[in-house]
Design a protein around this motif. Structure first.
Motif, PDB file in Angstrom:
ATOM      1  N   SER A 212      -9.980  52.243  30.546  1.00  0.00           N
ATOM      2  CA  SER A 212     -10.260  52.895  29.268  1.00  0.00           C
ATOM      3  C   SER A 212     -11.754  52.890  28.990  1.00  0.00           C
ATOM      4  CB  SER A 212      -9.497  52.214  28.146  1.00  0.00           C
ATOM      5  OG  SER A 212      -9.519  50.845  28.333  1.00  0.00           O
ATOM      6  N   SER A 214     -15.238  52.306  27.422  1.00  0.00           N
ATOM      7  CA  SER A 214     -15.904  51.364  26.526  1.00  0.00           C
ATOM      8  C   SER A 214     -17.288  51.889  26.144  1.00  0.00           C
ATOM      9  CB  SER A 214     -15.954  49.960  27.131  1.00  0.00           C
ATOM     10  OG  SER A 214     -16.611  49.979  28.362  1.00  0.00           O
ATOM     11  N   ASN A 215     -17.469  53.197  26.259  1.00  0.00           N
ATOM     12  CA  ASN A 215     -18.664  53.890  25.770  1.00  0.00           C
ATOM     13  C   ASN A 215     -19.973  53.367  26.355  1.00  0.00           C
ATOM     14  OD1 ASN A 215     -16.783  55.201  24.115  1.00  0.00           O
ATOM     15  ND2 ASN A 215     -17.098  53.750  22.446  1.00  0.00           N
ATOM     16  N   THR A 216     -19.973  53.065  27.657  1.00  0.00           N
ATOM     17  CA  THR A 216     -21.229  52.625  28.286  1.00  0.00           C
ATOM     18  C   THR A 216     -22.087  53.833  28.675  1.00  0.00           C
ATOM     19  OG1 THR A 216     -20.491  52.638  30.582  1.00  0.00           O
ATOM     20  CG2 THR A 216     -19.993  50.660  29.309  1.00  0.00           C
TER      21      THR A 216
ATOM     22  N   LEU B  64      -7.870  45.270  26.938  1.00  0.00           N
ATOM     23  CA  LEU B  64      -8.708  46.295  27.565  1.00  0.00           C
ATOM     24  C   LEU B  64      -9.458  45.735  28.766  1.00  0.00           C
ATOM     25  CD1 LEU B  64     -10.247  48.226  24.543  1.00  0.00           C
ATOM     26  CD2 LEU B  64      -8.573  49.042  26.191  1.00  0.00           C
ATOM     27  N   GLU B  67      -7.091  45.382  31.695  1.00  0.00           N
ATOM     28  CA  GLU B  67      -6.752  46.700  32.225  1.00  0.00           C
ATOM     29  C   GLU B  67      -7.949  47.289  32.990  1.00  0.00           C
ATOM     30  OE1 GLU B  67      -5.557  49.607  29.235  1.00  0.00           O
ATOM     31  OE2 GLU B  67      -6.299  51.175  30.570  1.00  0.00           O
ATOM     32  N   ASN B  68      -9.133  47.158  32.391  1.00  0.00           N
ATOM     33  CA  ASN B  68     -10.316  47.776  32.991  1.00  0.00           C
ATOM     34  C   ASN B  68     -10.768  47.069  34.255  1.00  0.00           C
ATOM     35  OD1 ASN B  68     -10.297  49.682  31.018  1.00  0.00           O
ATOM     36  ND2 ASN B  68     -11.855  48.707  29.752  1.00  0.00           N
ATOM     37  N   ALA B  83     -25.908  52.354  32.449  1.00  0.00           N
ATOM     38  CA  ALA B  83     -25.412  51.842  31.174  1.00  0.00           C
ATOM     39  C   ALA B  83     -26.256  50.661  30.709  1.00  0.00           C
ATOM     40  CB  ALA B  83     -23.962  51.415  31.322  1.00  0.00           C
ATOM     41  N   SER B  87     -23.867  47.039  26.616  1.00  0.00           N
ATOM     42  CA  SER B  87     -22.583  47.741  26.682  1.00  0.00           C
ATOM     43  C   SER B  87     -21.720  47.210  27.821  1.00  0.00           C
ATOM     44  CB  SER B  87     -22.815  49.245  26.849  1.00  0.00           C
ATOM     45  OG  SER B  87     -23.228  49.550  28.175  1.00  0.00           O
ATOM     46  N   HIS B 159     -24.502  47.578  20.661  1.00  0.00           N
ATOM     47  CA  HIS B 159     -23.634  48.567  21.318  1.00  0.00           C
ATOM     48  C   HIS B 159     -22.442  48.924  20.431  1.00  0.00           C
ATOM     49  CE1 HIS B 159     -21.349  50.791  24.249  1.00  0.00           C
ATOM     50  NE2 HIS B 159     -20.332  49.996  24.073  1.00  0.00           N
ATOM     51  N   SER B 163     -20.825  52.599  19.162  1.00  0.00           N
ATOM     52  CA  SER B 163     -19.616  52.792  19.967  1.00  0.00           C
ATOM     53  C   SER B 163     -18.398  53.094  19.098  1.00  0.00           C
ATOM     54  CB  SER B 163     -19.378  51.534  20.795  1.00  0.00           C
ATOM     55  OG  SER B 163     -18.296  51.690  21.647  1.00  0.00           O
ATOM     56  N   GLN B 166     -18.222  56.679  18.292  1.00  0.00           N
ATOM     57  CA  GLN B 166     -17.767  57.448  19.463  1.00  0.00           C
ATOM     58  C   GLN B 166     -16.253  57.335  19.625  1.00  0.00           C
ATOM     59  OE1 GLN B 166     -19.376  59.434  21.518  1.00  0.00           O
ATOM     60  NE2 GLN B 166     -18.262  59.483  23.436  1.00  0.00           N
TER      61      GLN B 166
END
Lengths: 255, 207
Positions: A212, A214-216, B64, B67-68, B83, B87, B159, B163, B166
């Motif tokens: 998902s 994370s807006n990096t 998250l 999962e990530n 990045a 972040s 961040h 964020s 967004q």
């Protein structure tokens, strides 16, 4: 110029490892893929297995090439695909690391070649408009605001290469999905199926094992076509509205 | 993450403004503190709601992250990422901030680390919050923990604040520059406002 390559070699069901190869007498103006062709020629001539990598048009438009060069998807140049990266971007004597796009949703088929079928399944879920076939409609019979047409065109520049997924530490496909959804959602022809499209494409994206967002914004920097993260914000907005309308109110944007 | 983030940012802003009343003197801070505790039902209702929001934020972060991490099973040899460092390390700064908040609650709210705070009373025989803050920040180790805590909190916000716009779909090309700059400024203001109290007490600017 001479460079040393550290290339990821992996066969199906194998763990994978780096192998070192020497690329000698490279012309600085040869493309990165031509350099790999030469290395493969030498490997084949000496009876060794050539390095497998994907390529097609070599003009930066098909989205096939998928190399991570020195830790950057599509290499060091800004808004350029691997195939349009030239040896003049490197220095004589450099050690260049070449890896496949790394993500759970893009399993390695062999060496640097990955299976990006997950992207096709996302497109099949909603990356289309339903129209009855017949003769082509008259040009300009549906008015499209200039602002929408321009934005839609920006989104449509996505070539579906998957560099966004490769650049993302979460292996997220949000830049790709948001561009493909926005491209159609912004136009009157795509509006009728907007809510269904957004929910179906995001649902398929999650089911395919992408992470998902994370807006990096690492994706935007890696994108060879300059797709911006504005489309991700739009997808988040469209997804929230579609969820409220469909799941909560039992209606649809078109209803 | 976005929705709980918005609520936490709203709380943080009010918390900082409340803290800064220490510069108006003992009476201002103590009467503000007593006003917050006027109704035990309201106080505990608010505390439970805040704990709930924090729990949502933490549980979502854990889910998250798991999962990530699973979505990128093999890492690059040496990744060159565009990045920002903040972040990419939200889970690390988040864990440190969570530990700091736990310490902060044990220190100034529950008084577990300093049971003598219970005995501090003002002239109306109500809890003397001003005196407690002065006593609490006389210890250099405590001041250091607070400064590190709020530094990591601001790092997290640098961040997190842009964020959340967004994630909620409230950011576009035209507003991106404004939102990013304002979010960064907010993080700096929070650091300055939060660090001002322990620093001022430690350097005896207020006593």
């Amino acid at each position: 110029m001479n460079v040393t390559l550290k290339v990821w070699r992996q066969s199906a069901g194998e763990k994978g490892r780096f192998e070192r190869y020497e690329a000698r007498n490279c012309n600085p103006n040869m493309s990165f893929l031509e350099m790999l062709d030469e290395v493969n020629e030498d490997l084949t001539n000496s009876g060794k297995e050539p390095i497998v990598f994907e390529h097609d048009c070599r003009e930066g438009i098909c989205g096939c090439c998928s190399l991570v060069i020195n830790g950057e998807p599509h290499g060091p140049e800004y808004r350029v695909a691997s195939c349009q990266t030239y040896m003049r971007s490197f220095k004589d004597g450099d050690v260049i690391t070449i890896e496949p796009f790394r993500s759970k949703a893009f399993p390695v088929i062999k060496d640097l070649l990955v299976n990006r079928g997950a992207f096709d399944r996302i497109i099949q879920a909603g990356g289309f408009i339903s129209v009855s076939t017949g003769s082509a409609p008259d040009a300009n019979s549906i008015p499209v605001p200039k602002v929408s047409a321009d934005l839609s065109m920006d989104a449509a520049a996505c070539i579906g290469c998957g560099a966004c997924v490769a650049a993302c530490k979460n292996g997220a496909a949000m830049l790709f999905v948001s561009a493909k959804a926005a491209h159609l959602n912004l136009l009157p022809q795509g509006l009728a199926e907007k809510d269904r499209r957004v929910l179906a494409m995001v649902g398929t994206m999650d089911a395919e094992g992408f992470g998902s967002c994370s807006n990096t914004y690492a994706c935007e920097a890696a994108c060879p076509k300059g797709i911006t993260v504005d489309f991700i914000a739009k997808l988040n907005r469209d997804y929230a509205l579609a969820s409220v309308r469909t799941k909560l109110l039992g209606t649809d944007v078109a209803a | 993450m976005g929705v709980s983030g918005v609520l936490l940012v709203a709380f943080l802003t009010v918390h900082m403004l409340g803290n800064l009343q220490i510069f108006l003197g003992a009476h201002a801070l103590n009467s503000y503190a007593h006003f917050l505790k006027i109704s035990p039902e309201l106080l505990w209702g608010f505390r439970l709601a805040m704990l709930g929001i924090v729990a949502v934020h933490i549980l979502a972060a854990i889910a998250l992250t798991l999962e990530n991490n699973g979505a990128r099973p093999v890492d690059y040899l040496r990744e060159k990422s565009a990045a920002s460092y903040a972040s990419r390390t939200m889970i690390v700064s988040g864990i440190i901030v969570a530990l700091f908040i736990a310490y902060h609650l044990l220190h100034f709210t529950a008084h577990v680390t300093n049971p003598e705070f219970d005995l501090l009373l003002d002239e109306q025989a109500k809890p003397d919050v001003y005196g407690m803050v002065i006593a609490g920040f006389s210890n250099p180790l405590t001041v250091a923990i607070y400064l590190i805590g709020v530094l990591l909190l601001s790092w997290h916000l640098s961040h997190g604040v842009s964020s959340m716009f967004q994630s909620l779909g409230l950011r576009n090309r035209r507003s991106a520059c404004l939102i990013d700059s304002a979010a960064y400024l907010y993080a700096v203001v929070i650091f300055a406002g939060m660090a001002a109290v322990p620093a001022a007490v430690y350097f005896k600017l207020i006593s």
